[in-house]
Every structure is written in structure tokens, then in C-alpha cells.
Design an enzyme around this catalytic site. Structure first.
Site, PDB file in Angstrom:
ATOM      1  N   THR A  59     -13.474   6.375   1.766  1.00  0.00           N
ATOM      2  CA  THR A  59     -13.991   7.212   0.969  1.00  0.00           C
ATOM      3  C   THR A  59     -13.410   9.023   1.053  1.00  0.00           C
ATOM      4  O   THR A  59     -13.891   9.956  -0.334  1.00  0.00           O
ATOM      5  CB  THR A  59     -15.638   7.482   0.920  1.00  0.00           C
ATOM      6  OG1 THR A  59     -16.300   6.329   2.148  1.00  0.00           O
ATOM      7  CG2 THR A  59     -16.673   8.600   0.623  1.00  0.00           C
ATOM      8  N   CYS A  60     -12.970   8.512   1.891  1.00  0.00           N
ATOM      9  CA  CYS A  60     -12.387  10.275   2.038  1.00  0.00           C
ATOM     10  C   CYS A  60     -10.978  10.646   1.144  1.00  0.00           C
ATOM     11  O   CYS A  60     -11.357  11.607   0.239  1.00  0.00           O
ATOM     12  CB  CYS A  60     -11.398  10.483   3.464  1.00  0.00           C
ATOM     13  SG  CYS A  60     -12.779  10.382   4.343  1.00  0.00           S
ATOM     14  N   ALA A  61     -10.279   8.966   0.759  1.00  0.00           N
ATOM     15  CA  ALA A  61      -9.536   9.202   0.031  1.00  0.00           C
ATOM     16  C   ALA A  61      -9.851   9.312  -1.870  1.00  0.00           C
ATOM     17  O   ALA A  61      -9.649  10.131  -2.584  1.00  0.00           O
ATOM     18  CB  ALA A  61      -8.454   7.669   0.094  1.00  0.00           C
TER      19      ALA A  61
END
Length: 165
Positions: A59-61
Site C-alpha cells: 500500500t505504501c509503494a
């Protein structure tokens, strides 16, 4: 203290996000070349602070990729991707992905950014990392928008954040 969830389980942050209409707290963060930068270095630019636990999660990526794509279309706007990842990991990720429209900044050395902005996770398996937050600042460092994503595994509302610009 705010409550968010990780996999449906409640975890807490160190405080509350800056209020819309308030001046953003100053910060001192580390760039991928290991130099430091602070809020005043971005004076005159609109800022999207894309804050997350670690660039090494899906999700961060995805948020870094999404803001990279959208940032190329924004006038006088910089996207700062902020985490406690080491600058080396941030540089490796963006280099491997070919991402050139975001600025990666690390809070690894002191963690004061997470504390000053009230978004450091204080319990659970991600304690010490940042919660998933988007903060938008105008050219004068005034907070125009905040979102603390309720479930850390979910992506932020990109459209609402960018609409606040």
C-alpha cells in the site's frame, strides 16, 4: 491520541494531526543523499505530505506510485514521501521504479516528525513507525487538508487531497 486499525485491530498514534488552517510544524528530515532539509526549504511551493509506515509494503509503494504520477501534472506543487525508512531504501525503491516526481524524506534519525505531527504509532506491531497520513500545505505552510487513513492497509483518498490544492 488517535485510533487507527491494522488488519482490523486498534492501534494508537502519539497525538492529533495539525488542524486545517493552522501553520504546519517545522521539520528536519533526511534526504536520500543523507543531507537534511526542513520546511523552510520548500517556501513558496504547495506541498503534499504523503506519510506512511514503510515503502517496502504494497500500500505504501502504491501511494508513492500514485502521487508520482499525479505530481507531474501539478503546478508549483511538490510531493514529499515521508517515512522512517532508511534513505537508502527510499532511493532504491524510487530508482527501481523510475519515480522522479516525488521527494523521499526520512524521519529515521530522530523520529521527531512523527511526534510533532501526532502520527507516530505508539503500540502494536508497527510501534515507532508513522501512520498513513496525507497533509496538504499551501505556499505559506498553512494546513489545507489532512487525512489519517482509518485502516493502515488502505490507500488515502488521492482525489480529495489533490482537490484541496
Amino acid at each position: 491520541m488517535a485510533t487507527v486499525t491494522l488488519g482490523g485491530n486498534a492501534i494508537h498514534t502519539s497525538g492529533e494531526l495539525p488542524k486545517v488552517g493552522s501553520k504546519s510544524p517545522d521539520f528536519k528530515l533526511v534526504k536520500t543523499d543523507l543531507s537534511t532539509i526542513n520546511l523552510a526549504d520548500f517556501a513558496g511551493s504547495k506541498l503534499v505530505l504523503n506519510i506512511f509506515p514503510s515503502v517496502d509494503t504494497g500500500t505504501c509503494a502504491a501511494s508513492v506510485r500514485a502521487f508520482n504520477q499525479k505530481a507531474s501534472q501539478l503546478e508549483n506543487t511538490k510531493v514529499l514521501c515521508i517515512s522512517r525508512d532508511l534513505p537508502f531504501a527510499q532511493k532504491r525503491f524510487c530508482g527501481a521504479e523510475g519515480l522522479e516526481n516525488v521527494i523521499n524524506l526520512s524521519d529515521f534519525s530522530t523520529g521527531t516528525f512523527g511526534k510533532d505531527y501526532g502520527l507516530e504509532i505508539v503500540d502494536g506491531p508497527l510501534a515507532g513507525l508513522h501512520s498513513r497520513v496525507v497533509i496538504v500545505l499551501d505556499e505559506n505552510g498553512t494546513v489545507k487538508y489532512t487525512e489519517q487513513v482509518a485502516e493502515i492497509a488502505d490507500e488515502p483518498n488521492y482525489e480529495s487531497a489533490l482537490a484541496s490544492l
